[in-house]
Design an enzyme around this catalytic site. Structure first.
Site, PDB file in Angstrom:
ATOM      1  N   GLU A 149      -6.632   4.829   7.933  1.00  0.00           N
ATOM      2  CA  GLU A 149      -6.462   6.261   7.627  1.00  0.00           C
ATOM      3  C   GLU A 149      -7.740   6.833   7.007  1.00  0.00           C
ATOM      4  OE1 GLU A 149      -2.776   5.689   5.529  1.00  0.00           O
ATOM      5  OE2 GLU A 149      -1.909   5.072   7.450  1.00  0.00           O
ATOM      6  N   LYS A 160       0.134   4.285  -0.230  1.00  0.00           N
ATOM      7  CA  LYS A 160      -0.489   5.483   0.371  1.00  0.00           C
ATOM      8  C   LYS A 160      -0.277   6.707  -0.528  1.00  0.00           C
ATOM      9  CE  LYS A 160      -0.029   3.316   4.829  1.00  0.00           C
ATOM     10  NZ  LYS A 160       0.087   3.439   6.270  1.00  0.00           N
ATOM     11  N   GLY A 163       2.635   2.124  10.843  1.00  0.00           N
ATOM     12  CA  GLY A 163       3.608   3.209  10.705  1.00  0.00           C
ATOM     13  C   GLY A 163       4.319   3.572  11.997  1.00  0.00           C
ATOM     14  N   ASN A 207       0.875  -1.175   0.000  1.00  0.00           N
ATOM     15  CA  ASN A 207       0.000   0.000   0.000  1.00  0.00           C
ATOM     16  C   ASN A 207       0.913   1.225   0.000  1.00  0.00           C
ATOM     17  OD1 ASN A 207      -1.789   2.066   0.562  1.00  0.00           O
ATOM     18  ND2 ASN A 207      -2.197   1.411   2.667  1.00  0.00           N
ATOM     19  N   HIS A 216      -9.372   1.306   5.083  1.00  0.00           N
ATOM     20  CA  HIS A 216      -8.070   1.495   5.724  1.00  0.00           C
ATOM     21  C   HIS A 216      -8.239   2.433   6.917  1.00  0.00           C
ATOM     22  CE1 HIS A 216      -3.979   2.715   6.498  1.00  0.00           C
ATOM     23  NE2 HIS A 216      -3.618   1.583   5.918  1.00  0.00           N
ATOM     24  N   SER A 253       3.478  -2.252  10.361  1.00  0.00           N
ATOM     25  CA  SER A 253       4.929  -2.367  10.556  1.00  0.00           C
ATOM     26  C   SER A 253       5.513  -3.719  10.134  1.00  0.00           C
ATOM     27  CB  SER A 253       5.312  -2.020  11.995  1.00  0.00           C
ATOM     28  OG  SER A 253       4.955  -0.674  12.274  1.00  0.00           O
ATOM     29  N   GLU A 278      -5.296  -4.923  10.562  1.00  0.00           N
ATOM     30  CA  GLU A 278      -4.232  -3.965  10.827  1.00  0.00           C
ATOM     31  C   GLU A 278      -4.506  -3.222  12.126  1.00  0.00           C
ATOM     32  OE1 GLU A 278      -2.235  -2.575   6.940  1.00  0.00           O
ATOM     33  OE2 GLU A 278      -4.167  -1.584   7.017  1.00  0.00           O
TER      34      GLU A 278
HETATM   35  P1  PGA Z   1       2.951   0.231   7.664  1.00  0.00           P
HETATM   36  O1  PGA Z   1       1.496   0.486   7.052  1.00  0.00           O
HETATM   37  O2  PGA Z   1       3.475  -1.037   7.050  1.00  0.00           O
HETATM   38  O3  PGA Z   1       3.763   1.434   7.254  1.00  0.00           O
HETATM   39  O4  PGA Z   1       2.797   0.114   9.140  1.00  0.00           O
HETATM   40  C1  PGA Z   1       0.605  -0.567   6.846  1.00  0.00           C
HETATM   41  C2  PGA Z   1      -0.694  -0.056   6.275  1.00  0.00           C
HETATM   42  O5  PGA Z   1      -1.142   1.027   6.674  1.00  0.00           O
HETATM   43  O6  PGA Z   1      -1.298  -0.707   5.413  1.00  0.00           O
END
Ligand code: PGA
Length: 251
Positions: free
Chosen positions: A98, A12, A174, A10, A96, A214, A168
């Site tokens: 976000e 983003k 992140g 992803n 997601h 992560s 997640e």
């Molecule tokens: P990350 O993000 O691997 O940077 O933690 C995962 C995601 O938001 O899909």
């Protein structure tokens, strides 16, 4: 039942169209000869066409990071399933964290997006996960259940073949903090049992559940060794071809 692993990146809101195309080519090179697992790339909408072109013929799945439920209309800022397909995408993420947290998308809206994508033949990745506060107050399973039930509301059993769930934990996205292997497996097992209740054993047994938060080269092998972890949804570590290449090639 063996499920085919799905390794998803992803990206983003990263990469211009040209940068994305280059990264896709590099990922395709790392994915060469990988035949026993699926690779999915979710670039920003603006880069979808170039990425789809770059990975043509490789089997890599191209996905939107979100999708609207309507085919067209007065929905400023939205992208329809037909538009995704037009650019060579065959999948989309929805829900997601976000989107849920920053853009206030609701479970109902996410369910509409999911069904809209399924109706147009897309493979849909439904993202779910609890916040730190929810975990610390012991509500994790309750939250996951609510997100799964509402996310899959009115989704027919026949369409479940194109549904993937990505677990997640919000506190792991992140942050460099990965859920422990036990926490991840516990959540994945719970989600699968829930799908048994909502549908049937065979559907749950063949549905892929990805872990996200992560994920990096250093933890992918251990995660993938868990019985109910069928792949990963990778953010930060997917922006670098070498690290995502290592993740794709987990052992
Ligand atoms: P990350 O993000 O691997 O940077 O933690 C995962 C995601 O938001 O899909």
């Amino acid at each position: 039942m063996t499920r085919r692993a799905l390794m998803a990146g992803n990206w983003k809101m990263h990469k211009t169209a040209a940068e994305a195309k280059l990264l896709a080519e590099q990922v395709a090179a790392f994915g060469q000869g990988v035949t026993d697992r699926d690779i999915l790339l979710a670039p920003p909408f603006t880069a979808l066409g170039g990425v789809a072109e770059a990975v043509k013929g490789t089997g890599i799945i191209v996905a939107g990071q979100n999708v609207c439920w309507e085919e067209q209309g007065a929905f400023t800022g939205e992208i329809s399933p037909l538009m995704l397909k037009d650019l060579g995408a065959s999948a989309a993420l929805v829900g997601h964290s976000e989107r849920r947290q920053i853009f206030r998308e609701t479970d109902e809206m996410i369910n509409r997006r999911l069904r809209g994508g399924l109706d147009q033949g897309l493979t849909m990745v439904l993202c779910i996960g609890e916040t730190l506060e929810e975990r610390e107050s012991g509500q994790t399973m309750e939250i996951l259940e609510k997100q799964v039930r509402s996310g899959l509301a009115e989704v027919a059993a026949a369409q479940m073949i194109r549904v993937v769930i990505a677990y997640e934990p919000v506190w792991a996205i992140g942050t460099g903090k990965t859920a422990s292997i036990d926490q991840a497996q516990e959540a994945h097992g719970f989600i699968r049992r829930l799908v048994v209740d909502l549908y049937e054993k065979d559907i749950a047994a063949s549905m892929r559940i990805l872990y996200g938060g992560s994920v990096k080269p250093a933890n992918i092998d251990e995660l993938m060794a868990q019985p109910d972890i069928d792949g990963a949804l990778v953010g930060g570590a997917a922006l670098d071809a070498e690290s995502f290449g290592r993740i794709i090639n987990f052992s």
